[in-house]
Design a protein around this motif. Structure first.
Motif, PDB file in Angstrom:
ATOM      1  N   LEU A   1      37.348  54.934  36.214  1.00  0.00           N
ATOM      2  CA  LEU A   1      37.726  53.714  36.945  1.00  0.00           C
ATOM      3  C   LEU A   1      39.005  53.949  37.748  1.00  0.00           C
ATOM      4  N   SER A   2      39.942  54.667  37.155  1.00  0.00           N
ATOM      5  CA  SER A   2      41.194  54.988  37.837  1.00  0.00           C
ATOM      6  C   SER A   2      40.919  55.830  39.080  1.00  0.00           C
ATOM      7  N   ALA A   3      40.054  56.841  38.933  1.00  0.00           N
ATOM      8  CA  ALA A   3      39.688  57.690  40.068  1.00  0.00           C
ATOM      9  C   ALA A   3      38.985  56.866  41.148  1.00  0.00           C
ATOM     10  N   ARG A   4      38.122  55.952  40.739  1.00  0.00           N
ATOM     11  CA  ARG A   4      37.403  55.100  41.692  1.00  0.00           C
ATOM     12  C   ARG A   4      38.391  54.269  42.522  1.00  0.00           C
ATOM     13  N   LEU A   5      39.396  53.719  41.864  1.00  0.00           N
ATOM     14  CA  LEU A   5      40.400  52.918  42.574  1.00  0.00           C
ATOM     15  C   LEU A   5      41.088  53.748  43.656  1.00  0.00           C
ATOM     16  N   GLY A   6      41.507  54.958  43.303  1.00  0.00           N
ATOM     17  CA  GLY A   6      42.205  55.812  44.260  1.00  0.00           C
ATOM     18  C   GLY A   6      41.322  56.255  45.407  1.00  0.00           C
ATOM     19  N   ILE A   7      40.076  56.628  45.096  1.00  0.00           N
ATOM     20  CA  ILE A   7      39.161  57.130  46.122  1.00  0.00           C
ATOM     21  C   ILE A   7      38.786  56.039  47.118  1.00  0.00           C
ATOM     22  N   VAL A   8      38.450  54.858  46.621  1.00  0.00           N
ATOM     23  CA  VAL A   8      37.933  53.791  47.477  1.00  0.00           C
ATOM     24  C   VAL A   8      39.048  53.089  48.253  1.00  0.00           C
ATOM     25  N   THR A   9      40.134  52.720  47.570  1.00  0.00           N
ATOM     26  CA  THR A   9      41.175  51.909  48.224  1.00  0.00           C
ATOM     27  C   THR A   9      42.306  52.740  48.816  1.00  0.00           C
ATOM     28  N   GLN A  10      42.369  54.050  48.490  1.00  0.00           N
ATOM     29  CA  GLN A  10      43.468  54.927  48.907  1.00  0.00           C
ATOM     30  C   GLN A  10      44.811  54.430  48.385  1.00  0.00           C
ATOM     31  N   ARG A  11      44.767  53.781  47.236  1.00  0.00           N
ATOM     32  CA  ARG A  11      45.984  53.323  46.568  1.00  0.00           C
ATOM     33  C   ARG A  11      45.940  53.767  45.125  1.00  0.00           C
ATOM     34  N   ASP A  12      47.102  54.090  44.567  1.00  0.00           N
ATOM     35  CA  ASP A  12      47.137  54.352  43.133  1.00  0.00           C
ATOM     36  C   ASP A  12      47.322  53.016  42.404  1.00  0.00           C
ATOM     37  N   LEU A  13      47.271  53.075  41.092  1.00  0.00           N
ATOM     38  CA  LEU A  13      47.314  51.856  40.286  1.00  0.00           C
ATOM     39  C   LEU A  13      48.614  51.083  40.496  1.00  0.00           C
ATOM     40  N   ALA A  14      49.732  51.788  40.650  1.00  0.00           N
ATOM     41  CA  ALA A  14      51.020  51.118  40.852  1.00  0.00           C
ATOM     42  C   ALA A  14      51.058  50.404  42.204  1.00  0.00           C
ATOM     43  N   GLN A  15      50.542  51.049  43.248  1.00  0.00           N
ATOM     44  CA  GLN A  15      50.522  50.413  44.568  1.00  0.00           C
ATOM     45  C   GLN A  15      49.632  49.179  44.566  1.00  0.00           C
ATOM     46  N   ALA A  16      48.467  49.283  43.911  1.00  0.00           N
ATOM     47  CA  ALA A  16      47.554  48.143  43.837  1.00  0.00           C
ATOM     48  C   ALA A  16      48.187  46.975  43.093  1.00  0.00           C
ATOM     49  N   SER A  17      48.935  47.284  42.042  1.00  0.00           N
ATOM     50  CA  SER A  17      49.630  46.230  41.291  1.00  0.00           C
ATOM     51  C   SER A  17      50.696  45.563  42.146  1.00  0.00           C
ATOM     52  N   ARG A  18      51.434  46.372  42.914  1.00  0.00           N
ATOM     53  CA  ARG A  18      52.496  45.821  43.756  1.00  0.00           C
ATOM     54  C   ARG A  18      51.937  44.846  44.789  1.00  0.00           C
ATOM     55  N   GLU A  19      50.723  45.129  45.262  1.00  0.00           N
ATOM     56  CA  GLU A  19      50.122  44.291  46.293  1.00  0.00           C
ATOM     57  C   GLU A  19      49.378  43.092  45.709  1.00  0.00           C
ATOM     58  N   THR A  20      49.288  43.016  44.379  1.00  0.00           N
ATOM     59  CA  THR A  20      48.522  41.947  43.734  1.00  0.00           C
ATOM     60  C   THR A  20      49.415  40.958  42.995  1.00  0.00           C
ATOM     61  N   TYR A  21      50.383  41.473  42.238  1.00  0.00           N
ATOM     62  CA  TYR A  21      51.245  40.608  41.433  1.00  0.00           C
ATOM     63  C   TYR A  21      52.568  40.318  42.144  1.00  0.00           C
ATOM     64  N   SER A  22      53.288  39.335  41.614  1.00  0.00           N
ATOM     65  CA  SER A  22      54.576  38.960  42.207  1.00  0.00           C
ATOM     66  C   SER A  22      55.612  40.057  41.986  1.00  0.00           C
ATOM     67  N   LYS A  23      56.703  39.990  42.757  1.00  0.00           N
ATOM     68  CA  LYS A  23      57.753  41.000  42.652  1.00  0.00           C
ATOM     69  C   LYS A  23      58.351  41.026  41.243  1.00  0.00           C
TER      70      LYS A  23
ATOM     71  N   GLN B   1      35.073  42.846  44.415  1.00  0.00           N
ATOM     72  CA  GLN B   1      34.282  43.343  45.538  1.00  0.00           C
ATOM     73  C   GLN B   1      35.104  43.458  46.816  1.00  0.00           C
ATOM     74  N   SER B   2      35.981  42.489  47.064  1.00  0.00           N
ATOM     75  CA  SER B   2      36.776  42.505  48.297  1.00  0.00           C
ATOM     76  C   SER B   2      37.787  43.645  48.293  1.00  0.00           C
ATOM     77  N   LYS B   3      38.395  43.895  47.144  1.00  0.00           N
ATOM     78  CA  LYS B   3      39.357  44.997  47.054  1.00  0.00           C
ATOM     79  C   LYS B   3      38.671  46.355  47.187  1.00  0.00           C
ATOM     80  N   MET B   4      37.480  46.466  46.623  1.00  0.00           N
ATOM     81  CA  MET B   4      36.793  47.754  46.542  1.00  0.00           C
ATOM     82  C   MET B   4      35.799  47.970  47.685  1.00  0.00           C
ATOM     83  N   ASN B   5      35.769  47.045  48.646  1.00  0.00           N
ATOM     84  CA  ASN B   5      34.911  47.216  49.832  1.00  0.00           C
ATOM     85  C   ASN B   5      33.457  47.529  49.482  1.00  0.00           C
ATOM     86  N   GLY B   6      32.957  46.845  48.455  1.00  0.00           N
ATOM     87  CA  GLY B   6      31.567  47.024  48.068  1.00  0.00           C
ATOM     88  C   GLY B   6      31.347  48.107  47.028  1.00  0.00           C
ATOM     89  N   PHE B   7      32.388  48.866  46.679  1.00  0.00           N
ATOM     90  CA  PHE B   7      32.255  49.930  45.679  1.00  0.00           C
ATOM     91  C   PHE B   7      32.776  49.473  44.311  1.00  0.00           C
TER      92      PHE B   7
END
Length: 627
Positions: A75-97, A390-396
């Motif tokens: 799942l971690s690899a899928r996040l990086g491959i599809v969104t071009q973001r690592d888990l920390a970057q995805a969290s920064r763009e989702t949760y509050s500061k 689905q929106s974050k993962m662009n269908g993947f």
């Protein structure tokens, strides 16, 4: 020249590799770096305890935890491959500061706790192999900082090769250990059938699961998979997901073999001979030679321990750079990052050894695993949320069945780790001379983390936040330039980094050359991929930087200026001179951030290194808004 972690994204080409086997080889690497976290010294303690106390009975726990880890890492690899973001970057763009600051703090604590286990493991290995006292062994581990920086400098592929060599050393060591120990294969197979002999076995089982899935590995894997450059079409993404799954399966099964071998060795050597209380790594080492009748058994054991500690500490440092850059969007010099991480681990290790003696190392290892357990849910739950959207993962996004399985695994891990933490706090309250202090400090903190965990679980269900490409330029690109009558420069290079410093530099350059001069805007991408694989890099930051550079070009051309752009990859102090010296520029203009002293040490300084390398005059411009 040091390199930072984020600098290897999409930097290993996988296209046009020919046969399927060659394509698989192109993707192999990230999972091996991740897998070493599953065979670190923290795991050794639980595996030895499980094997010596319960024989082969808990092998099924290792197998189950390995399957859990395989799903979570995929799942971690899928996040990086599809969104071009690592888990920390995805969290920064989702949760509050505010929430991200807490998540970052927890991730750093987990990485420091993990590094503590690596420090102790390597120190114990050095102590056992060379007879060097444990305290000196801990201090020696500082030297691996230089080895790490050397490997990063040589490129991600060479680092991967080094890690794979260390993993191979561990693997071959335990193959020979198995030959020496001669385990009962019938009982080994029987151990794969689920059973819990007693309550003590349950505690060991919780420890094995808690020590297996490391939170920093989820951050690491989501970033490292971006070092592979592939077609961004649906077919290309599907292929990347498939080959990374193969990579993860092979690597994590190798980690399972190592952990199973440690447990089997303890069962075949200690449990079979009635030595049920062998839980310390040092005890296991001491008993191997007399029990197995060969001096090579303890030597191979110690060599494998050092290799496990060294390989794990390298990946822990890389994960530290990922969480800092991902959560805080902050990039500091790699050697500073490495020393900070190692000092945070060494200081408590040295203090405890000096105060309580060398016999306390086993308890320190257990403490490091408890700390890791605390942070685990804060990495797993956001990950499942992201890859399910689905929106974050662009269908993947993952299927409903995979979502159900992932949430079951997350629940099991969080509940088991909660029990582990609860038991530890209960033990502290029982043995403490003044339990009120704990009731007003430790217990409220634990409840606070529980509330945070619930917030992370339910917030994405209530509020859907899309991953968006963030414009990291802090200004709006609206610049005003004064006209002068005398323009001496005709071919001007301008170094830009999309910060406030650009405004003064660009304005000064245009004042020097006017409308007649030709201008080249130079920007250098500093991600991990850029550092190691240059122009093959095509990660998220490169995409954003290219768009920013084109925005500058378009705006200035509309104003009538003759502007070209040049995108470089690597360290600015090294790349900019190569670009400037190849072309006939009259001058290089660049802005300064105005930081000195400690900030130069932390973030590095380009100007001082640059002015000695370029063959044209350098104009350094300080923005009036910079104090």
């Amino acid at each position: 020249m040091e390199k930072s972690l984020g600098e290897a994204n999409q930097s290993v080409a996988t296209q046009n590799k020919g046969s399927v086997f060659r394509k698989i080889l192109a993707f192999i690497g990230p999972a091996y770096l991740v897998s070493v976290g599953y065979m670190d010294p923290g795991n050794w303690a639980t595996d030895i305890a499980g094997g010596s106390q319960f024989g082969y009975a808990l092998l099924w726990v290792l197998l189950m935890s390995n399957l859990m880890a395989l799903l979570l890492q995929s799942l971690s690899a899928r996040l990086g491959i599809v969104t071009q973001r690592d888990l920390a970057q995805a969290s920064r763009e989702t949760y509050s500061k505010f929430i991200n600051y807490i998540l970052y703090f927890l991730a750093e604590i987990a990485i420091a706790a993990c590094d503590l286990a690596e420090v102790l493991g390597m120190a114990i290995g050095i102590n056992l192999l060379f007879g060097i006292p444990l305290l000196e062994g801990v201090l020696i581990t500082v030297l691996d900082t230089f080895l790490l920086l050397f490997l990063i400098n040589k490129g991600i592929r060479k680092m991967e090769a080094f890690i794979i060599v260390l993993v191979a050393i561990i693997g071959f060591s335990f193959i020979f250990e198995m030959i020496f120990a001669q385990p009962e294969m019938g009982k080994v197979i029987y151990g794969l059938i689920p059973s819990i002999p007693n309550e003590s076995a349950l505690y060991i089982a919780i420890g094995i699961i808690g020590a297996t899935v490391m939170p920093h590995n989820l951050y690491l894997h989501s970033s490292l998979v971006q070092t592979r450059k592939f077609s961004r079409t649906d077919a290309g993404i599907k292929q990347a997901l498939k080959y990374n799954l193969i990579d993860s399966t092979i690597a994590l099964n190798l980690a399972f073999f190592v952990n199973a071998a440690i447990l089997i060795l303890a069962a075949a050597t200690f449990y079979r001979n009635g030595m049920f209380e062998v839980a310390e790594i040092q005890d296991a080492y001491q008993f191997l030679q007399p029990m197995l009748g060969t001096k090579w058994a303890p030597i191979l054991f110690a060599v494998a321990l050092i290799a496990a500690g060294q390989s794990s500490t390298i990946t822990g440092t890389l994960a530290g750079q990922i969480v800092m850059e991902g959560y805080l969007n902050l990039r500091i010099q790699p050697w500073v990052r490495r020393i900070i991480t190692r000092l945070i681990a060494i200081i408590p290790a040295v203090a405890v050894i000096v105060i309580y003696g060398e016999g306390i190392t086993g308890k320190l290892l257990i403490l490091s695993q408890v700390i890791l357990s605390l942070q685990l849910g804060f990495a797993i739950i956001p990950l499942i949320h992201f890859v399910s959207d689905q929106s974050k993962m662009n269908g993947f996004h993952i299927s409903k069945l995979t979502q159900v399985v992932a949430w079951i695994i997350a629940t099991i891990i969080v509940v088991l780790n909660f029990k582990l933490v609860f038991d530890e706090i209960q033990g502290w309250l029982t043995t403490a001379e003044n339990p009120l202090v704990l009731w007003f400090t430790v217990v409220p903190i634990a409840f606070g983390f529980l509330i945070l965990l619930l917030y992370i679980v339910f917030t994405p269900f209530i509020s859907k936040v899309k991953l968006t490409i963030q414009n990291h330029s802090p200004h709006d690109l609206v610049l005003r330039f004064s006209e002068t009558q005398f323009h001496q420069k005709k071919n001007i290079a301008i170094a830009v980094d999309f910060s406030f410093a650009d405004k003064a530099a660009i304005q000064s350059a245009f004042n020097l050359g006017g409308m007649e001069a030709k201008y080249t805007l130079i920007h250098v991408v500093e991600t991990v991929g850029a550092m190691m694989y240059g122009k093959n890099t095509d990660d998220h930051e490169t995409t954003v930087d290219e768009k920013m550079l084109q925005s500058y070009k378009k705006m200035f051309r509309e104003k009538g200026f003759k502007v070209k752009t040049k995108l470089g990859f690597g360290k600015p102090a090294k790349v900019i001179p190569k670009i400037v010296n190849k072309r006939k520029y009259d001058i290089l203009v660049m802005g300064t951030h105005g930081h000195t002293g400690i900030k130069d040490l932390l973030f590095g300084t380009t100007v001082d290194k640059l002015r000695h390398e370029i063959s044209v005059p350098l104009l350094i411009v300080k923005d009036e808004s910079v104090n």
